[in-house]
Design a protein around this motif. Structure first.
Motif, short mmCIF file in Angstrom:
data_model
loop_
_atom_site.label_atom_id
_atom_site.label_comp_id
_atom_site.label_asym_id
_atom_site.label_seq_id
_atom_site.Cartn_x
_atom_site.Cartn_y
_atom_site.Cartn_z
N LYS A 66 5.01 14.38 -11.42
CA LYS A 66 5.69 14.49 -12.70
C LYS A 66 4.72 14.91 -13.80
O LYS A 66 5.09 15.64 -14.72
CB LYS A 66 6.35 13.17 -13.06
N LYS A 67 3.48 14.45 -13.73
CA LYS A 67 2.49 14.77 -14.74
C LYS A 67 1.96 16.19 -14.57
O LYS A 67 1.48 16.79 -15.52
CB LYS A 67 1.34 13.76 -14.66
N VAL A 107 3.94 1.57 -1.16
CA VAL A 107 4.58 1.71 -2.47
C VAL A 107 3.59 2.26 -3.49
O VAL A 107 3.95 3.12 -4.30
CB VAL A 107 5.16 0.34 -2.92
N VAL A 108 2.34 1.79 -3.44
CA VAL A 108 1.33 2.30 -4.38
C VAL A 108 1.08 3.78 -4.15
O VAL A 108 1.01 4.57 -5.11
CB VAL A 108 0.02 1.49 -4.24
N CYS A 112 3.11 6.04 -2.79
CA CYS A 112 4.28 6.82 -3.20
C CYS A 112 4.41 6.86 -4.72
O CYS A 112 4.73 7.91 -5.29
CB CYS A 112 5.54 6.22 -2.58
N SER A 113 4.16 5.75 -5.38
CA SER A 113 4.25 5.72 -6.84
C SER A 113 3.21 6.63 -7.47
O SER A 113 3.50 7.36 -8.43
CB SER A 113 4.03 4.29 -7.35
N THR A 114 2.00 6.62 -6.94
CA THR A 114 0.94 7.48 -7.46
C THR A 114 1.31 8.95 -7.25
O THR A 114 1.09 9.79 -8.14
CB THR A 114 -0.40 7.16 -6.76
N TYR A 168 0.83 -1.20 0.00
CA TYR A 168 0.00 0.00 0.00
C TYR A 168 0.87 1.26 0.00
O TYR A 168 0.61 2.20 -0.74
CB TYR A 168 -0.93 -0.03 1.21
N VAL A 202 4.34 10.31 -6.98
CA VAL A 202 5.43 10.68 -7.90
C VAL A 202 4.89 10.83 -9.32
O VAL A 202 5.24 11.79 -10.02
CB VAL A 202 6.56 9.63 -7.84
N TYR A 203 4.02 9.94 -9.74
CA TYR A 203 3.44 10.01 -11.08
C TYR A 203 2.65 11.30 -11.26
O TYR A 203 2.79 12.00 -12.27
CB TYR A 203 2.54 8.79 -11.31
N ARG A 204 1.82 11.65 -10.28
CA ARG A 204 1.00 12.87 -10.38
C ARG A 204 1.86 14.12 -10.35
O ARG A 204 1.57 15.10 -11.05
CB ARG A 204 -0.02 12.91 -9.26
#
Length: 46
Positions: free
Chosen positions: A39-40, A28-29, A31-33, A26, A35-37
């Motif tokens: 960067k986007k 990792v999900v 944190c990944s979300t 959970y 970072v993705y948002r």
């Protein structure tokens, strides 16, 4: 801190082991979300 958590996880019951594993997944999900948002650039749409 993480070392202590891993050590405790190895000495816990199977239910505790699975619970800690799911918490890590959970984390990792989330944190990944994030970072993705970032960067986007979606965080600027408020």
């Amino acid at each position: 801190m993480l070392g202590e958590l891993f050590e405790g996880m190895m000495h816990s019951t199977p239910q505790g082991f699975v619970g800690v594993g799911l918490i890590f997944i959970y984390f990792v999900v989330i944190c990944s979300t994030a970072v993705y948002r970032i960067k986007k650039g979606e965080h600027l749409d408020h």
